[in-house]
Design a protein around this motif. Structure first.
Motif, PDB file in Angstrom:
ATOM      1  N   LEU A  82      40.423  -8.315 -10.262  1.00 43.67           N
ATOM      2  CA  LEU A  82      41.867  -8.545 -10.192  1.00 43.67           C
ATOM      3  C   LEU A  82      42.579  -7.448 -10.966  1.00 43.67           C
ATOM      4  CD1 LEU A  82      44.437 -10.164  -9.568  1.00 43.67           C
ATOM      5  CD2 LEU A  82      43.972 -11.549 -11.605  1.00 43.67           C
ATOM      6  N   ALA A  83      43.578  -6.831 -10.341  1.00 45.98           N
ATOM      7  CA  ALA A  83      44.420  -5.832 -10.995  1.00 45.98           C
ATOM      8  C   ALA A  83      43.627  -4.616 -11.457  1.00 45.98           C
ATOM      9  CB  ALA A  83      45.163  -6.462 -12.177  1.00 45.98           C
ATOM     10  N   THR A  84      42.616  -4.259 -10.678  1.00 48.41           N
ATOM     11  CA  THR A  84      41.784  -3.105 -11.033  1.00 48.41           C
ATOM     12  C   THR A  84      42.326  -1.849 -10.370  1.00 48.41           C
ATOM     13  OG1 THR A  84      39.795  -4.435 -11.328  1.00 48.41           O
ATOM     14  CG2 THR A  84      39.469  -2.102 -10.826  1.00 48.41           C
ATOM     15  N   LYS A  85      42.543  -0.816 -11.178  1.00 45.30           N
ATOM     16  CA  LYS A  85      43.042   0.448 -10.642  1.00 45.30           C
ATOM     17  C   LYS A  85      41.877   1.265 -10.104  1.00 45.30           C
ATOM     18  CE  LYS A  85      46.341   4.091 -11.276  1.00 45.30           C
ATOM     19  NZ  LYS A  85      46.991   3.594 -10.048  1.00 45.30           N
ATOM     20  N   PHE A  86      42.025   1.741  -8.867  1.00 50.08           N
ATOM     21  CA  PHE A  86      40.974   2.522  -8.227  1.00 50.08           C
ATOM     22  C   PHE A  86      41.368   3.979  -8.005  1.00 50.08           C
ATOM     23  CE2 PHE A  86      40.387  -1.867  -6.575  1.00 50.08           C
ATOM     24  CZ  PHE A  86      39.145  -2.113  -7.143  1.00 50.08           C
ATOM     25  N   GLU A  87      42.651   4.246  -7.876  1.00 49.92           N
ATOM     26  CA  GLU A  87      43.107   5.601  -7.568  1.00 49.92           C
ATOM     27  C   GLU A  87      43.256   6.416  -8.859  1.00 49.92           C
ATOM     28  OE1 GLU A  87      46.619   7.966  -5.115  1.00 49.92           O
ATOM     29  OE2 GLU A  87      46.942   5.913  -5.748  1.00 49.92           O
ATOM     30  N   TRP A  88      42.143   7.021  -9.276  1.00 51.50           N
ATOM     31  CA  TRP A  88      42.164   7.829 -10.489  1.00 51.50           C
ATOM     32  C   TRP A  88      42.206   9.309 -10.117  1.00 51.50           C
ATOM     33  CZ3 TRP A  88      43.603   5.885 -14.816  1.00 51.50           C
ATOM     34  CH2 TRP A  88      43.351   4.527 -15.109  1.00 51.50           C
ATOM     35  N   THR A  89      43.355   9.925 -10.389  1.00 51.34           N
ATOM     36  CA  THR A  89      43.555  11.354 -10.201  1.00 51.34           C
ATOM     37  C   THR A  89      44.170  11.894 -11.483  1.00 51.34           C
ATOM     38  OG1 THR A  89      45.806  11.081  -9.344  1.00 51.34           O
ATOM     39  CG2 THR A  89      43.983  11.006  -7.728  1.00 51.34           C
ATOM     40  N   ASN A  90      44.225  13.187 -11.621  1.00 49.88           N
ATOM     41  CA  ASN A  90      44.867  13.762 -12.806  1.00 49.88           C
ATOM     42  C   ASN A  90      46.315  13.285 -12.919  1.00 49.88           C
ATOM     43  OD1 ASN A  90      42.665  15.295 -13.794  1.00 49.88           O
ATOM     44  ND2 ASN A  90      43.073  16.911 -12.307  1.00 49.88           N
ATOM     45  N   GLU A  91      46.982  13.188 -11.783  1.00 47.45           N
ATOM     46  CA  GLU A  91      48.382  12.759 -11.780  1.00 47.45           C
ATOM     47  C   GLU A  91      48.530  11.301 -12.200  1.00 47.45           C
ATOM     48  OE1 GLU A  91      52.240  12.538  -8.736  1.00 47.45           O
ATOM     49  OE2 GLU A  91      50.269  13.179  -7.996  1.00 47.45           O
ATOM     50  N   SER A  92      47.717  10.426 -11.612  1.00 49.75           N
ATOM     51  CA  SER A  92      47.833   9.006 -11.938  1.00 49.75           C
ATOM     52  C   SER A  92      47.418   8.727 -13.377  1.00 49.75           C
ATOM     53  CB  SER A  92      46.988   8.160 -10.973  1.00 49.75           C
ATOM     54  OG  SER A  92      45.609   8.412 -11.133  1.00 49.75           O
ATOM     55  N   ALA A  93      46.372   9.429 -13.854  1.00 47.45           N
ATOM     56  CA  ALA A  93      45.921   9.231 -15.228  1.00 47.45           C
ATOM     57  C   ALA A  93      46.975   9.692 -16.228  1.00 47.45           C
ATOM     58  CB  ALA A  93      44.611   9.983 -15.456  1.00 47.45           C
ATOM     59  N   THR A  94      47.596  10.810 -15.942  1.00 48.77           N
ATOM     60  CA  THR A  94      48.659  11.317 -16.828  1.00 48.77           C
ATOM     61  C   THR A  94      49.818  10.342 -16.888  1.00 48.77           C
ATOM     62  OG1 THR A  94      48.057  13.610 -16.356  1.00 48.77           O
ATOM     63  CG2 THR A  94      50.265  13.218 -17.229  1.00 48.77           C
TER      64      THR A  94
END
Length: 227
Positions: free
Chosen positions: A98-110
């Motif tokens: 539940l509520a797990t983030k999957f889209e990890w990119t440099n932009e999203s992490a920043t």
């Protein structure tokens, strides 16, 4: 009874699951753990990673003589659960995230780590700072900084990639709140389409913070999936 392990999110602890455990304990043997640095545990910075959190779960299962278990993972806990499902499938029967983030990119992490500023939180959201101190003690600021570093690392090199999701063969339910400002429906659907035995659940009127989730509604979905 069926065994069920609850895994908390980043900056959370097993204390987040006290009420949920009460609701579920009549149907499951419920367990929960604190990851490295969480819940007043000393931070081991060179072991602050998804793979190490997964190893902590395996060590816990060994200590409890649990061969395999169902896992409910909230936010980061769901990511750890899927990591275990990919690399240690014999220890995991099924996974509900539940509520797990999957889209990890440099932009999203920043973007996410901009919010993880202890000084700013103490100034702008002192009640949250107090809550974090109650959960993690005086080292909450160090924990927050380590979490930011972890997220930036995921943005550069995600612990789970497309082929990893495709290789997960156990039953998985991916849930996301329709009002979650951190995890979007699109990224959850994208991973749902990669995992062969996945189901998708959109929880109505649900935001990201675990303390705002309807635990009765969540427990109903947990029982439905794991039964």
């Amino acid at each position: 009874m069926k065994k069920l392990l609850l895994l908390h999110g980043a900056l959370g602890s097993k204390e987040n699951f006290i009420e949920l455990t009460k609701v579920l304990s009549g149907d499951y043997d419920v367990y929960s753990i604190n990851f490295n640095g969480h819940g007043n545990h000393q931070i081991i910075e060179n072991e602050f990673s998804i793979s190490h959190f997964a190893n902590e779960v395996l060590q816990f299962l060994d200590q409890k003589n649990i061969d395999s278990t169902a896992i409910f993972g909230y936010s980061m806990g769901g990511y750890v659960a899927l990591y275990l499902a990919q690399y240690f499938p014999n220890r995991v029967e099924s996974v509900f995230t539940l509520a797990t983030k999957f889209e990890w990119t440099n932009e999203s992490a920043t973007k996410e780590t901009k919010l993880l500023n202890p000084s700013l939180i103490k100034e702008k959201v002192p009640k949250y700072a107090t809550t974090l101190e109650q959960l993690h003690g005086d080292s909450w600021e160090k924990l927050m900084n380590a979490t930011a570093t972890l997220m930036l690392g995921l943005g550069h090199n995600p612990a789970l990639k497309e082929n990893d999701f495709r290789n997960i063969t156990i039953p998985v339910l991916l849930a996301v709140g329709d009002k979650d400002a951190m995890v979007c429906l699109e990224e959850t659907i994208a991973v749902y389409r990669l995992i062969p035995a996945a189901q998708l659940l959109v929880m109505p009127n649900t935001t990201h913070p675990i303390d705002r989730i309807d635990l009765v509604a969540l427990s109903v979905q947990i029982k439905r999936f794991f039964t």
